[in-house]
Design an enzyme around this catalytic site. Structure first.
Site, PDB file in Angstrom:
ATOM      1  N   HIS A 135      37.136  15.326  -7.211  1.00 12.35           N
ATOM      2  CA  HIS A 135      36.482  14.685  -6.063  1.00 12.35           C
ATOM      3  C   HIS A 135      35.214  13.968  -6.526  1.00 12.35           C
ATOM      4  CE1 HIS A 135      34.939  14.606  -1.801  1.00 12.35           C
ATOM      5  NE2 HIS A 135      33.779  14.647  -2.443  1.00 12.35           N
ATOM      6  N   GLU A 136      34.399  14.662  -7.308  1.00 14.07           N
ATOM      7  CA  GLU A 136      33.135  14.070  -7.767  1.00 14.07           C
ATOM      8  C   GLU A 136      33.369  12.914  -8.745  1.00 14.07           C
ATOM      9  OE1 GLU A 136      30.619  14.759  -6.161  1.00 14.07           O
ATOM     10  OE2 GLU A 136      31.405  16.547  -5.168  1.00 14.07           O
ATOM     11  N   HIS A 139      34.099   9.818  -6.875  1.00 12.68           N
ATOM     12  CA  HIS A 139      32.869   9.156  -6.417  1.00 12.68           C
ATOM     13  C   HIS A 139      32.336   8.224  -7.511  1.00 12.68           C
ATOM     14  CE1 HIS A 139      32.127  10.764  -2.495  1.00 12.68           C
ATOM     15  NE2 HIS A 139      31.993  12.018  -2.883  1.00 12.68           N
ATOM     16  N   GLU A 213      34.264  10.022   1.737  1.00  7.32           N
ATOM     17  CA  GLU A 213      34.703  11.373   1.418  1.00  7.32           C
ATOM     18  C   GLU A 213      36.221  11.503   1.468  1.00  7.32           C
ATOM     19  OE1 GLU A 213      32.865  13.936   0.217  1.00  7.32           O
ATOM     20  OE2 GLU A 213      31.382  12.326   0.101  1.00  7.32           O
TER      21      GLU A 213
END
Length: 280
Positions: A135-136, A139, A213
Protein backbone atom coordinates in the site's frame (compact mmCIF):
# COMPACT_ATOMS: atom_id res chain seq x y z
CA UNK A 1 -2.77 28.95 6.93
CA UNK A 2 -0.18 31.39 5.54
CA UNK A 3 -2.87 33.38 3.74
CA UNK A 4 -4.94 33.61 6.95
CA UNK A 5 -1.91 34.90 8.86
CA UNK A 6 -1.21 37.50 6.17
CA UNK A 7 -4.86 38.56 6.21
CA UNK A 8 -4.76 39.05 9.98
CA UNK A 9 -1.56 41.09 9.67
CA UNK A 10 -3.26 43.14 6.94
CA UNK A 11 -6.27 43.82 9.17
CA UNK A 12 -4.13 44.81 12.17
CA UNK A 13 -1.60 46.96 10.33
CA UNK A 14 -3.64 48.02 7.30
CA UNK A 15 -1.22 46.41 4.85
CA UNK A 16 -2.45 45.89 1.30
CA UNK A 17 -0.23 42.98 0.27
CA UNK A 18 0.95 43.56 -3.30
CA UNK A 19 -1.02 46.78 -3.67
CA UNK A 20 -3.78 44.95 -5.52
CA UNK A 21 -6.91 46.42 -3.95
CA UNK A 22 -7.00 50.08 -4.85
CA UNK A 23 -9.76 51.72 -6.84
CA UNK A 24 -9.19 49.09 -9.50
CA UNK A 25 -8.01 45.55 -8.94
CA UNK A 26 -4.93 44.22 -10.73
CA UNK A 27 -5.87 40.61 -11.49
CA UNK A 28 -2.43 39.77 -12.90
CA UNK A 29 -0.64 40.90 -9.75
CA UNK A 30 -3.26 39.18 -7.62
CA UNK A 31 -2.84 35.92 -9.55
CA UNK A 32 0.93 35.95 -9.05
CA UNK A 33 0.51 36.77 -5.36
CA UNK A 34 -2.06 33.98 -4.94
CA UNK A 35 0.20 31.44 -6.66
CA UNK A 36 3.16 32.34 -4.47
CA UNK A 37 1.17 32.22 -1.25
CA UNK A 38 -0.80 29.16 -2.36
CA UNK A 39 2.18 26.97 -3.16
CA UNK A 40 4.85 28.16 -0.73
CA UNK A 41 3.59 26.25 2.29
CA UNK A 42 2.72 23.03 0.48
CA UNK A 43 6.02 22.87 -1.42
CA UNK A 44 7.99 23.56 1.76
CA UNK A 45 6.08 20.76 3.49
CA UNK A 46 6.87 18.35 0.65
CA UNK A 47 10.57 19.18 0.56
CA UNK A 48 10.98 18.84 4.32
CA UNK A 49 8.63 15.86 4.82
CA UNK A 50 11.36 13.26 5.34
CA UNK A 51 13.40 15.51 7.60
CA UNK A 52 10.35 16.34 9.73
CA UNK A 53 9.35 12.68 10.01
CA UNK A 54 12.86 11.71 11.10
CA UNK A 55 13.16 14.53 13.62
CA UNK A 56 9.68 14.28 15.20
CA UNK A 57 8.72 10.60 15.15
CA UNK A 58 11.79 8.93 16.62
CA UNK A 59 12.38 6.81 13.54
CA UNK A 60 14.87 3.98 13.86
CA UNK A 61 16.50 4.04 10.45
CA UNK A 62 17.50 0.66 9.06
CA UNK A 63 20.82 0.25 7.26
CA UNK A 64 19.42 -1.33 4.10
CA UNK A 65 22.89 -2.67 3.17
CA UNK A 66 23.52 -4.20 6.58
CA UNK A 67 20.33 -4.75 8.64
CA UNK A 68 21.11 -5.63 12.25
CA UNK A 69 18.24 -8.05 13.07
CA UNK A 70 16.22 -10.72 11.34
CA UNK A 71 13.17 -8.45 11.45
CA UNK A 72 15.08 -5.59 9.83
CA UNK A 73 16.47 -7.97 7.20
CA UNK A 74 12.96 -9.19 6.39
CA UNK A 75 11.59 -5.66 6.15
CA UNK A 76 14.41 -4.56 3.82
CA UNK A 77 13.99 -7.68 1.69
CA UNK A 78 10.22 -7.20 1.44
CA UNK A 79 10.45 -3.50 0.58
CA UNK A 80 13.14 -4.20 -2.01
CA UNK A 81 10.97 -6.90 -3.61
CA UNK A 82 7.99 -4.55 -3.79
CA UNK A 83 10.15 -1.70 -5.08
CA UNK A 84 11.45 -3.92 -7.87
CA UNK A 85 7.93 -4.97 -8.81
CA UNK A 86 6.83 -1.33 -8.88
CA UNK A 87 10.02 -0.38 -10.79
CA UNK A 88 11.05 2.05 -8.09
CA UNK A 89 14.41 2.92 -6.53
CA UNK A 90 14.88 1.40 -3.10
CA UNK A 91 13.46 3.79 -0.46
CA UNK A 92 14.78 4.36 3.03
CA UNK A 93 13.19 2.02 5.57
CA UNK A 94 12.45 2.73 9.23
CA UNK A 95 10.66 1.42 12.32
CA UNK A 96 9.09 3.65 14.95
CA UNK A 97 7.39 3.16 18.31
CA UNK A 98 3.66 3.70 18.09
CA UNK A 99 0.15 2.42 17.45
CA UNK A 100 -0.44 0.16 14.42
CA UNK A 101 0.23 2.24 11.32
CA UNK A 102 2.70 2.81 8.53
CA UNK A 103 3.44 5.66 6.16
CA UNK A 104 5.42 6.71 3.13
CA UNK A 105 6.83 10.18 2.59
CA UNK A 106 9.49 12.05 0.64
CA UNK A 107 9.70 14.67 -2.11
CA UNK A 108 9.96 12.21 -5.02
CA UNK A 109 9.92 8.57 -6.08
CA UNK A 110 13.73 8.52 -5.96
CA UNK A 111 13.90 10.06 -2.48
CA UNK A 112 11.25 8.31 -0.44
CA UNK A 113 10.94 6.80 3.00
CA UNK A 114 8.72 3.94 4.18
CA UNK A 115 8.18 3.44 7.91
CA UNK A 116 6.21 0.91 9.93
CA UNK A 117 5.30 1.07 13.60
CA UNK A 118 6.12 -1.50 16.25
CA UNK A 119 2.40 -1.72 16.94
CA UNK A 120 1.70 -2.78 13.36
CA UNK A 121 4.49 -5.37 13.42
CA UNK A 122 3.05 -6.84 16.62
CA UNK A 123 -0.56 -6.81 15.39
CA UNK A 124 -0.11 -8.37 11.94
CA UNK A 125 1.48 -11.43 10.42
CA UNK A 126 4.12 -11.11 7.70
CA UNK A 127 1.67 -11.45 4.81
CA UNK A 128 -0.45 -8.64 6.20
CA UNK A 129 2.59 -6.44 6.86
CA UNK A 130 3.72 -7.07 3.28
CA UNK A 131 0.29 -5.93 2.05
CA UNK A 132 0.58 -2.73 4.09
CA UNK A 133 4.06 -2.13 2.67
CA UNK A 134 2.59 -2.68 -0.80
CA UNK A 135 0.00 0.00 0.00
CA UNK A 136 2.74 2.45 0.98
CA UNK A 137 4.92 1.61 -2.02
CA UNK A 138 1.93 2.29 -4.26
CA UNK A 139 1.69 5.77 -2.75
CA UNK A 140 5.33 6.25 -3.79
CA UNK A 141 4.82 4.73 -7.24
CA UNK A 142 1.78 6.94 -7.90
CA UNK A 143 3.68 10.05 -6.86
CA UNK A 144 0.98 10.79 -4.30
CA UNK A 145 3.22 13.03 -2.19
CA UNK A 146 3.79 15.36 -5.15
CA UNK A 147 0.18 15.12 -6.35
CA UNK A 148 -1.19 16.06 -2.94
CA UNK A 149 1.19 19.03 -2.85
CA UNK A 150 -0.13 20.23 -6.21
CA UNK A 151 -3.77 19.76 -5.20
CA UNK A 152 -3.22 21.60 -1.92
CA UNK A 153 -1.35 24.38 -3.70
CA UNK A 154 -4.07 24.83 -6.33
CA UNK A 155 -6.79 24.96 -3.67
CA UNK A 156 -4.79 27.47 -1.60
CA UNK A 157 -4.32 29.62 -4.71
CA UNK A 158 -8.05 29.70 -5.42
CA UNK A 159 -8.78 30.58 -1.79
CA UNK A 160 -6.36 33.52 -1.82
CA UNK A 161 -7.54 34.76 -5.22
CA UNK A 162 -11.29 34.50 -4.62
CA UNK A 163 -11.19 35.91 -1.09
CA UNK A 164 -9.45 39.04 -2.28
CA UNK A 165 -11.56 39.54 -5.40
CA UNK A 166 -14.72 39.25 -3.31
CA UNK A 167 -13.18 41.42 -0.60
CA UNK A 168 -12.44 44.11 -3.18
CA UNK A 169 -15.98 43.89 -4.58
CA UNK A 170 -17.53 44.27 -1.11
CA UNK A 171 -15.23 47.16 -0.27
CA UNK A 172 -15.79 49.05 -3.52
CA UNK A 173 -19.27 48.08 -4.66
CA UNK A 174 -21.11 47.42 -1.41
CA UNK A 175 -19.39 49.77 1.04
CA UNK A 176 -18.75 52.37 -1.69
CA UNK A 177 -15.14 53.00 -0.67
CA UNK A 178 -13.69 55.43 -3.25
CA UNK A 179 -10.32 56.13 -1.63
CA UNK A 180 -7.02 54.98 -3.11
CA UNK A 181 -6.44 52.57 -0.22
CA UNK A 182 -8.54 49.51 0.60
CA UNK A 183 -11.02 49.94 3.42
CA UNK A 184 -11.75 47.81 6.46
CA UNK A 185 -14.40 45.87 4.50
CA UNK A 186 -11.68 44.54 2.16
CA UNK A 187 -9.52 43.23 4.99
CA UNK A 188 -12.34 41.81 7.08
CA UNK A 189 -14.10 40.15 4.13
CA UNK A 190 -10.82 38.68 2.85
CA UNK A 191 -9.98 37.30 6.29
CA UNK A 192 -13.41 35.73 6.79
CA UNK A 193 -13.35 34.20 3.30
CA UNK A 194 -9.81 32.89 3.81
CA UNK A 195 -11.18 30.88 6.73
CA UNK A 196 -14.50 29.82 5.15
CA UNK A 197 -13.06 28.97 1.74
CA UNK A 198 -10.11 27.31 3.47
CA UNK A 199 -12.51 24.88 5.14
CA UNK A 200 -14.18 24.13 1.81
CA UNK A 201 -10.78 23.64 0.17
CA UNK A 202 -9.86 21.27 3.00
CA UNK A 203 -12.89 19.14 2.15
CA UNK A 204 -11.78 18.91 -1.48
CA UNK A 205 -8.23 17.94 -0.50
CA UNK A 206 -9.54 15.33 1.95
CA UNK A 207 -11.86 13.87 -0.71
CA UNK A 208 -8.91 13.53 -3.09
CA UNK A 209 -6.88 11.89 -0.31
CA UNK A 210 -9.63 9.32 0.26
CA UNK A 211 -9.69 8.57 -3.47
CA UNK A 212 -5.92 7.94 -3.36
CA UNK A 213 -6.36 5.41 -0.59
CA UNK A 214 -8.56 3.19 -2.76
CA UNK A 215 -5.88 3.23 -5.45
CA UNK A 216 -3.14 2.44 -2.91
CA UNK A 217 -5.16 -0.54 -1.63
CA UNK A 218 -5.64 -1.79 -5.20
CA UNK A 219 -1.94 -1.24 -5.87
CA UNK A 220 -1.08 -3.38 -2.87
CA UNK A 221 -3.25 -6.18 -4.24
CA UNK A 222 -1.43 -5.93 -7.57
CA UNK A 223 2.09 -5.87 -6.05
CA UNK A 224 1.42 -8.77 -3.67
CA UNK A 225 -0.65 -10.81 -6.10
CA UNK A 226 -3.93 -10.84 -4.19
CA UNK A 227 -6.27 -8.49 -2.30
CA UNK A 228 -6.83 -11.05 0.47
CA UNK A 229 -3.90 -10.02 2.67
CA UNK A 230 -4.76 -6.32 2.38
CA UNK A 231 -8.33 -7.15 3.38
CA UNK A 232 -7.02 -9.09 6.39
CA UNK A 233 -4.74 -6.19 7.34
CA UNK A 234 -7.63 -3.72 7.14
CA UNK A 235 -9.82 -6.01 9.23
CA UNK A 236 -7.17 -6.02 11.94
CA UNK A 237 -6.93 -2.22 11.79
CA UNK A 238 -10.70 -2.03 12.01
CA UNK A 239 -10.58 -3.73 15.41
CA UNK A 240 -8.55 -0.90 16.97
CA UNK A 241 -8.54 2.91 17.02
CA UNK A 242 -4.99 4.02 16.18
CA UNK A 243 -3.79 7.54 16.83
CA UNK A 244 -3.50 9.79 13.79
CA UNK A 245 -0.06 10.36 12.32
CA UNK A 246 1.49 13.83 12.56
CA UNK A 247 0.42 16.45 10.01
CA UNK A 248 3.18 16.07 7.37
CA UNK A 249 2.53 12.34 6.92
CA UNK A 250 -1.01 11.72 8.19
CA UNK A 251 -2.43 11.54 4.67
CA UNK A 252 -0.01 8.78 3.72
CA UNK A 253 -0.56 6.26 6.49
CA UNK A 254 -2.37 2.99 6.00
CA UNK A 255 -5.08 4.23 8.35
CA UNK A 256 -6.22 7.68 9.40
CA UNK A 257 -9.05 9.83 10.66
CA UNK A 258 -12.47 8.80 9.36
CA UNK A 259 -16.06 9.83 9.79
CA UNK A 260 -16.04 13.39 8.52
CA UNK A 261 -15.71 15.48 5.39
CA UNK A 262 -12.12 16.20 6.45
CA UNK A 263 -11.14 12.53 6.74
CA UNK A 264 -7.96 11.60 4.89
CA UNK A 265 -9.00 7.92 4.65
CA UNK A 266 -12.27 6.17 3.71
CA UNK A 267 -13.89 3.90 6.25
CA UNK A 268 -12.37 0.44 6.69
CA UNK A 269 -15.65 -1.10 5.53
CA UNK A 270 -15.66 0.87 2.27
CA UNK A 271 -12.04 -0.02 1.56
CA UNK A 272 -12.66 -3.71 2.16
CA UNK A 273 -15.76 -3.59 -0.08
CA UNK A 274 -13.68 -2.05 -2.87
CA UNK A 275 -11.02 -4.76 -2.49
CA UNK A 276 -13.65 -7.52 -2.57
CA UNK A 277 -14.67 -6.30 -6.00
CA UNK A 278 -11.12 -7.13 -7.14
CA UNK A 279 -11.56 -10.69 -5.91
CA UNK A 280 -14.41 -11.34 -8.35
Amino acid sequence: MLNVILSIVGVVFGINWGGMAGKSINLTSLSIYALIIGFTGSIFSLLTSKMIAKSTMGLQMIDIDNPSTNLEAWLVSTVRKLANRAKLPMPEVAIYEGDPNAFATGPSRSSSLVAVSTGLLQLMNKKEVEAVLGHEMTHVANGDMVTMTLVQGVMNTFVVFLSRVIGWAVDRQVMRNDSDAPGAAYYVTSLILDIVLGFLAGMVVAAFSRWREYHADAGSAMLTGSPENMIAALQRLGSITPEELPGPVKGFGVSGGIGSLFATHPSIEDRIAALRVLQK
